[in-house]
Scaffold this active site. Sequence first.
Site, PDB file in Angstrom:
ATOM      1  N   GLY A   1      61.710  48.965  35.608  1.00  0.00           N
ATOM      2  CA  GLY A   1      61.270  47.874  35.542  1.00  0.00           C
ATOM      3  C   GLY A   1      60.245  47.551  35.977  1.00  0.00           C
ATOM      4  N   SER A   2      60.068  46.172  37.045  1.00  0.00           N
ATOM      5  CA  SER A   2      58.824  45.019  37.495  1.00  0.00           C
ATOM      6  C   SER A   2      57.899  46.334  37.555  1.00  0.00           C
ATOM      7  CB  SER A   2      59.122  44.038  38.427  1.00  0.00           C
ATOM      8  OG  SER A   2      59.637  43.193  37.265  1.00  0.00           O
ATOM      9  N   THR A   3      58.119  47.796  38.426  1.00  0.00           N
ATOM     10  CA  THR A   3      57.039  48.285  38.897  1.00  0.00           C
ATOM     11  C   THR A   3      56.484  48.451  37.794  1.00  0.00           C
ATOM     12  OG1 THR A   3      58.143  50.071  38.097  1.00  0.00           O
ATOM     13  CG2 THR A   3      58.738  49.429  40.538  1.00  0.00           C
TER      14      THR A   3
END
Length: 584
Positions: free
Chosen positions: A305-307
């Site tokens: 995801g957004s990592t």
Amino acid sequence: MGASLKKTAPEVERRDSNESMPLWRVRLVLIVVLLFLSGLGYRLVYLQISEQEFLKAQGDMRMVRTEVDPSHRGLISDRNGEPLAVSTPVESIWINPKYFPSLEELDLPALANLLDLREVALKKKLKAAKGRQFVYLKRQMPPELAAKVLELGIKGLYSQREYKRYYPAGEVTSHLIGFTNVNDEGQEGIELAFNDWLTGESGSRTVIKDLQGRVIRHIKQDSESKDGRDLVLSIDLRLQYLAYKALKEAVIKHRAESGSAVVMDVKTGEVLAMVNQPSYNPNDRSRLKVNSLRNRAVTDSFEPGSTIKAFTVATALTSGRYAASTKVNTSPGFIRVGRKTIRDHANYGKLDLTGIIKKSSNVGTTKLAQDLGSDLIWSTLFRAGFGQAPGTGFPGEGNGVLPMQREFRPIELATLSYGYGLSATPLQLANAYTSFGNNGYRPEVTLLARSEQGLGDIRKEQVMPERVAAQLLQMLETVTQKGGTAKRAAVPFYRVGGKTGTVHKVGRDGYQDDKYVAYFAGLAPISEPQYSVVVTINGPSGDRYYGGEVAAPVFSEIISAAMRLNNIAPDALDRMSLIGKRDG
């Protein structure tokens, strides 16, 4: 009367003469006896001269025995010398059925009670032992209990010295250390990965035993036993305990399916803590569930995801086309790519690259990726270690998935820029994040203490230029400050940074609307990074499931503990970090 006497005397003489044995018979008997004795003497001489070696060997088989001198397995300890796996002496009870009494002569209840066996099971085992010379009744008993068994004085019953593995930290280190089987062979974790290193070589000695198998004399030592070699891990057991506690509380609080946390040394690539939930007690595996065995931090892959957005922004800065202050228009808060609409949580308008990280803008990273192209994005992710096994040698180590380098379809490139369409293990993600705190270089991961290997042997991969890594650190710090998505990750008196991630889980029919994986990946302290930490909470229940709400607080607890344990000087002696913590 005298006449009759004269008459009877010759009759008696004739009778005695008739009843005496003929001389030839006496001679025949003597000849037979002499022949027998001669044959017996010849046989004795023959056996002593011609069959001496054979007879000696046969005698030795019945009296001389070679016994095994067991070796114990090497000690596993943490970086500070704290034992994580030790071998303790135990006794195994065995019988020689040839000399063992019959069931009728045996006090079966007393023996079964000491062996902690049901009478029916013991009786079945004894019946099946007939015709054999060696049968175990009970393996790995405490020496004091084995002594009580021997005190029963049962013929043909003996004990044998062995070693049993004991794990002082129990469930706290179970997924990392693993365990051995009853024969002291590694079955899981480090015990399996380094089995050859830890396993010793048994010695042997020649002894003389009596007919009942008891040693009556030691003849010689044939070979010396060699104990297994010790192994020093990179783990800090103090930090391991605290990380385990923080993770377990979060998993219970949010009724999650599972969770993992990894703490790495940014400079050396050493894994300082690695914990998972659910766990198990390796010292008592009677109720062990197979689902609890996996070291999820190493084996289980999820879309990060957004990592991943930090790497997309790092690619933009590395390309030279963008500066940290470059504005990207994210209005009206969504963007159409093919048939899919990509949305932000709100309309953030124009954001610079720091704002894209701080607000976690999907639209912003999508626009960056559209401009940069797939080759640059893919290359950065590959250099960061995605799609490649970390190389620790841990059993079942996952590679994750990074799609092969090619010209991605527009929607594939867009989703890749914000962490969908690829997968990674928590360990891979933690290793990738070390590059932000290590001047752009990603060190090789190790589960062994570098002090045992030599610091000069660290292999590194350059993920991004040093200047870009420094800029990303500043951007990641804003995520934990006011207006960021992870204020709960803040740590009083210390500068910390990182990135949240929340992804839908993949089910049988695609993405599940009500199932999530929550992440936080971060570094601390920002002024001079020492720790890279990744927290993963899989399947949190209830209203809170975002990475900033579920995973970020665990990061905060772990980093607080790490700073305290290692006496790291505060680098934010102002009240802002405290305020941010309270606001969160």
